[in-house]
Design a protein around this motif. Structure first.
Motif, PDB file in Angstrom:
ATOM      1  N   LYS A 111       7.231  14.956   4.936  1.00 23.79           N
ATOM      2  CA  LYS A 111       8.274  16.002   4.241  1.00 23.79           C
ATOM      3  C   LYS A 111       9.044  16.879   5.188  1.00 23.79           C
ATOM      4  CE  LYS A 111       4.254  17.496   3.070  1.00 23.79           C
ATOM      5  NZ  LYS A 111       3.213  18.349   2.297  1.00 23.79           N
ATOM      6  N   PRO A 112      10.263  17.141   4.568  1.00 19.10           N
ATOM      7  CA  PRO A 112      11.156  18.109   5.169  1.00 19.10           C
ATOM      8  C   PRO A 112      10.540  19.645   5.465  1.00 19.10           C
ATOM      9  CG  PRO A 112      12.592  16.797   3.592  1.00 19.10           C
ATOM     10  CD  PRO A 112      10.951  16.542   3.515  1.00 19.10           C
ATOM     11  N   LEU A 113      11.008  20.624   6.377  1.00 24.00           N
ATOM     12  CA  LEU A 113      10.216  21.710   6.539  1.00 24.00           C
ATOM     13  C   LEU A 113      10.361  22.689   5.283  1.00 24.00           C
ATOM     14  CD1 LEU A 113      11.478  22.514  10.070  1.00 24.00           C
ATOM     15  CD2 LEU A 113       9.086  21.770   9.257  1.00 24.00           C
ATOM     16  N   GLN A 114      11.451  22.503   4.592  1.00 24.52           N
ATOM     17  CA  GLN A 114      11.548  23.260   3.329  1.00 24.52           C
ATOM     18  C   GLN A 114      10.754  22.747   2.113  1.00 24.52           C
ATOM     19  OE1 GLN A 114      14.053  21.552   4.778  1.00 24.52           O
ATOM     20  NE2 GLN A 114      15.343  20.761   3.198  1.00 24.52           N
ATOM     21  N   ASP A 115      10.255  21.441   2.100  1.00 29.00           N
ATOM     22  CA  ASP A 115       9.453  20.972   0.970  1.00 29.00           C
ATOM     23  C   ASP A 115       8.121  21.807   0.837  1.00 29.00           C
ATOM     24  OD1 ASP A 115      10.830  19.076  -0.169  1.00 29.00           O
ATOM     25  OD2 ASP A 115       9.353  17.452   0.529  1.00 29.00           O
ATOM     26  N   ASP A 116       7.695  21.863  -0.592  1.00 31.13           N
ATOM     27  CA  ASP A 116       6.537  22.412  -0.827  1.00 31.13           C
ATOM     28  C   ASP A 116       5.552  21.750  -0.522  1.00 31.13           C
ATOM     29  OD1 ASP A 116       6.360  20.156  -2.757  1.00 31.13           O
ATOM     30  OD2 ASP A 116       7.158  21.416  -4.192  1.00 31.13           O
ATOM     31  N   ASN A 117       3.940  22.004  -1.111  1.00 32.90           N
ATOM     32  CA  ASN A 117       2.958  21.350  -0.419  1.00 32.90           C
ATOM     33  C   ASN A 117       2.626  19.813  -0.857  1.00 32.90           C
ATOM     34  OD1 ASN A 117       2.190  23.366   1.382  1.00 32.90           O
ATOM     35  ND2 ASN A 117       1.341  24.547  -0.450  1.00 32.90           N
ATOM     36  N   LYS A 118       3.405  19.524  -2.165  1.00 25.81           N
ATOM     37  CA  LYS A 118       3.060  18.109  -2.648  1.00 25.81           C
ATOM     38  C   LYS A 118       3.431  17.163  -1.532  1.00 25.81           C
ATOM     39  CE  LYS A 118       4.544  19.568  -7.349  1.00 25.81           C
ATOM     40  NZ  LYS A 118       5.165  19.677  -8.638  1.00 25.81           N
ATOM     41  N   GLN A 119       2.637  16.135  -1.746  1.00 28.64           N
ATOM     42  CA  GLN A 119       2.815  14.916  -0.978  1.00 28.64           C
ATOM     43  C   GLN A 119       3.575  13.867  -1.363  1.00 28.64           C
ATOM     44  OE1 GLN A 119       1.289  13.914   2.725  1.00 28.64           O
ATOM     45  NE2 GLN A 119       2.972  12.644   2.205  1.00 28.64           N
ATOM     46  N   LEU A 120       4.619  13.310  -0.582  1.00 29.70           N
ATOM     47  CA  LEU A 120       5.328  12.241  -0.955  1.00 29.70           C
ATOM     48  C   LEU A 120       4.985  10.957  -0.586  1.00 29.70           C
ATOM     49  CD1 LEU A 120       8.854  13.814  -0.623  1.00 29.70           C
ATOM     50  CD2 LEU A 120       7.574  13.813  -2.725  1.00 29.70           C
ATOM     51  N   TYR A 121       4.939   9.957  -1.302  1.00 24.34           N
ATOM     52  CA  TYR A 121       4.616   8.482  -0.854  1.00 24.34           C
ATOM     53  C   TYR A 121       5.645   7.526  -1.155  1.00 24.34           C
ATOM     54  CZ  TYR A 121      -0.242  10.722  -1.102  1.00 24.34           C
ATOM     55  OH  TYR A 121      -1.086  11.531  -1.172  1.00 24.34           O
ATOM     56  N   HIS A 122       5.365   6.547  -0.068  1.00 23.86           N
ATOM     57  CA  HIS A 122       6.400   5.343  -0.418  1.00 23.86           C
ATOM     58  C   HIS A 122       5.716   4.049  -0.301  1.00 23.86           C
ATOM     59  CE1 HIS A 122       6.255   6.023   4.073  1.00 23.86           C
ATOM     60  NE2 HIS A 122       6.339   4.508   3.892  1.00 23.86           N
ATOM     61  N   ALA A 123       6.038   3.063  -0.860  1.00 20.57           N
ATOM     62  CA  ALA A 123       5.402   1.546  -0.768  1.00 20.57           C
ATOM     63  C   ALA A 123       5.858   1.123   0.507  1.00 20.57           C
ATOM     64  CB  ALA A 123       5.946   0.912  -1.894  1.00 20.57           C
ATOM     65  N   ARG A 124       4.811   0.479   1.062  1.00 19.29           N
ATOM     66  CA  ARG A 124       4.742  -0.311   2.390  1.00 19.29           C
ATOM     67  C   ARG A 124       4.053  -1.515   2.178  1.00 19.29           C
ATOM     68  NH1 ARG A 124       2.584   2.680   7.513  1.00 19.29           N
ATOM     69  NH2 ARG A 124       4.535   4.155   6.808  1.00 19.29           N
ATOM     70  N   VAL A 125       4.990  -2.871   2.374  1.00 16.84           N
ATOM     71  CA  VAL A 125       4.184  -4.083   2.474  1.00 16.84           C
ATOM     72  C   VAL A 125       3.151  -4.342   3.392  1.00 16.84           C
ATOM     73  CG1 VAL A 125       5.010  -6.550   2.491  1.00 16.84           C
ATOM     74  CG2 VAL A 125       6.635  -4.961   1.839  1.00 16.84           C
ATOM     75  N   VAL A 126       2.181  -4.928   2.835  1.00 16.73           N
ATOM     76  CA  VAL A 126       1.083  -5.132   3.696  1.00 16.73           C
ATOM     77  C   VAL A 126       1.307  -6.976   4.015  1.00 16.73           C
ATOM     78  CG1 VAL A 126      -1.488  -5.507   3.903  1.00 16.73           C
ATOM     79  CG2 VAL A 126      -0.417  -3.591   2.733  1.00 16.73           C
ATOM     80  N   SER A 127       1.366  -7.316   5.246  1.00 18.54           N
ATOM     81  CA  SER A 127       1.406  -8.622   5.585  1.00 18.54           C
ATOM     82  C   SER A 127       0.235  -9.384   5.418  1.00 18.54           C
ATOM     83  CB  SER A 127       1.736  -8.831   7.108  1.00 18.54           C
ATOM     84  OG  SER A 127       1.868 -10.005   7.545  1.00 18.54           O
ATOM     85  N   ASN A 128       0.530 -10.578   4.905  1.00 17.24           N
ATOM     86  CA  ASN A 128      -0.611 -11.572   4.731  1.00 17.24           C
ATOM     87  C   ASN A 128      -0.924 -12.306   5.933  1.00 17.24           C
ATOM     88  OD1 ASN A 128      -1.715 -11.195   1.705  1.00 17.24           O
ATOM     89  ND2 ASN A 128       0.168 -12.202   1.120  1.00 17.24           N
ATOM     90  N   GLY A 129      -0.092 -12.114   6.970  1.00 19.47           N
ATOM     91  CA  GLY A 129      -0.552 -13.022   8.157  1.00 19.47           C
ATOM     92  C   GLY A 129       1.202 -13.385   8.567  1.00 19.47           C
ATOM     93  N   THR A 130       1.098 -14.025   9.468  1.00 21.56           N
ATOM     94  CA  THR A 130       2.126 -14.825   9.889  1.00 21.56           C
ATOM     95  C   THR A 130       2.166 -16.336   9.927  1.00 21.56           C
ATOM     96  OG1 THR A 130       2.803 -12.987  11.681  1.00 21.56           O
ATOM     97  CG2 THR A 130       3.675 -14.845  12.202  1.00 21.56           C
ATOM     98  N   LYS A 131       3.410 -16.969   9.447  1.00 22.51           N
ATOM     99  CA  LYS A 131       3.696 -18.368   9.239  1.00 22.51           C
ATOM    100  C   LYS A 131       4.217 -18.889  10.336  1.00 22.51           C
ATOM    101  CE  LYS A 131       1.195 -18.948   5.509  1.00 22.51           C
ATOM    102  NZ  LYS A 131       0.055 -20.138   5.356  1.00 22.51           N
ATOM    103  N   THR A 132       3.848 -19.931  11.077  1.00 24.39           N
ATOM    104  CA  THR A 132       4.687 -20.232  12.411  1.00 24.39           C
ATOM    105  C   THR A 132       5.494 -21.574  12.265  1.00 24.39           C
ATOM    106  OG1 THR A 132       2.540 -21.727  12.869  1.00 24.39           O
ATOM    107  CG2 THR A 132       2.502 -19.624  13.702  1.00 24.39           C
ATOM    108  N   LYS A 181       0.817  -1.222  -0.053  1.00 23.97           N
ATOM    109  CA  LYS A 181       0.180  -0.121   0.052  1.00 23.97           C
ATOM    110  C   LYS A 181       0.996   1.360   0.053  1.00 23.97           C
ATOM    111  CE  LYS A 181      -0.873   0.567   4.922  1.00 23.97           C
ATOM    112  NZ  LYS A 181      -1.511   0.430   6.078  1.00 23.97           N
ATOM    113  N   LEU A 182       0.358   2.331  -0.331  1.00 22.28           N
ATOM    114  CA  LEU A 182       0.981   3.501  -0.436  1.00 22.28           C
ATOM    115  C   LEU A 182       0.674   4.335   0.900  1.00 22.28           C
ATOM    116  CD1 LEU A 182       0.599   4.609  -4.092  1.00 22.28           C
ATOM    117  CD2 LEU A 182       2.500   3.536  -3.226  1.00 22.28           C
ATOM    118  N   ALA A 183       1.975   4.766   1.518  1.00 20.72           N
ATOM    119  CA  ALA A 183       1.761   5.549   2.449  1.00 20.72           C
ATOM    120  C   ALA A 183       2.492   6.959   2.405  1.00 20.72           C
ATOM    121  CB  ALA A 183       2.463   5.001   3.823  1.00 20.72           C
ATOM    122  N   GLY A 184       2.003   7.931   3.245  1.00 21.43           N
ATOM    123  CA  GLY A 184       2.771   9.293   3.130  1.00 21.43           C
ATOM    124  C   GLY A 184       4.097   9.442   3.644  1.00 21.43           C
ATOM    125  N   THR A 185       4.787  10.103   2.998  1.00 19.08           N
ATOM    126  CA  THR A 185       6.291  10.247   3.491  1.00 19.08           C
ATOM    127  C   THR A 185       6.282  11.742   4.223  1.00 19.08           C
ATOM    128  OG1 THR A 185       7.246   8.912   1.484  1.00 19.08           O
ATOM    129  CG2 THR A 185       8.817  10.335   2.701  1.00 19.08           C
TER     130      THR A 185
END
Length: 200
Positions: A12-33, A6-10
């Motif tokens: 922003k440094p204080l000097q950045d403009d108003n554009k939102q940056l995004y990065h990919a984050r893995v979504v777990s399917n669960g845990t295998k034991t 899923k995409l998550a908001g990154t």
């Protein structure tokens, strides 16, 4: 077979403009034991489940012994385990003694072989929280489109693809299989589905 993201908001440094940056984050399917690993090994090895469980417990005990006396433990093809410690900050080094230092955590550094093998991991976007509903025809079209670009899909991935619950995903996949539209393959304890090619 694919992982979800899923995409998550990154932030922003204080000097950045108003554009939102995004990065990919893995979504777990669960845990295998450990139990899941043992089940998945059936049919892939002649080693009995009891022997696998015993070997894993033996490895656990030996790794603890090595770590407790200051060794790193390298598991070939997987990575290296090492200890980290912590203590209260002090102004004078003489205030630090062995009894004031405590175990913090186990660090893990993956091996190059493991990283290289995982570089081929395919990803598809997970469903958003506000889920759009798809009718049966749309679900079939989404499945075919997905399998035109991916080798296989499993039930969890279909759930994310068509924004549905597990029971509906299992029912749909079974229907498509019985209609001859997809193939079904068994890996460990899971079923994976691939696009059935039409015979010329």
């Amino acid at each position: 077979m694919a992982a979800m993201y899923k995409l998550a908001g990154t932030p922003k440094p204080l000097q950045d403009d108003n554009k939102q940056l995004y990065h990919a984050r893995v979504v777990s399917n669960g845990t295998k034991t450990t139990k899941d690993i043992i089940k998945a090994s059936r049919g892939l090895s002649t080693i009995s489940p009891a022997d696998i469980k015993g070997a894993l417990q033996l490895f656990h005990d030996i790794m603890v012994d090595f770590l407790m006396v200051g060794y790193n433990v390298e598991l070939e093809g997987i990575g290296t385990f090492s200890l980290s410690a912590q203590c209260q900050p002090v102004m004078n080094k003489k205030e630090i003694r062995g009894e004031s230092i405590h175990f913090k955590d186990v660090n893990f550094r993956s091996s190059k072989l493991l990283r290289d093998r995982l570089k081929a991991t395919p990803f598809f976007k997970a469903a958003e929280d506000k889920r759009e509903k798809f009718n049966p025809e749309q679900c079939e079209n989404r499945l075919i489109a997905y399998l035109n670009t991916h080798d296989m899909i499993n039930c969890s991935q279909y759930m994310g693809l068509c924004h549905c619950c597990k029971s509906k995903a299992e029912k749909d996949l079974k229907k498509f299989y019985e209609e001859g539209k997809i193939n079904r393959t068994h890996f460990g304890t899971s079923h994976y589905y691939s696009l059935r090619q039409l015979e010329e």
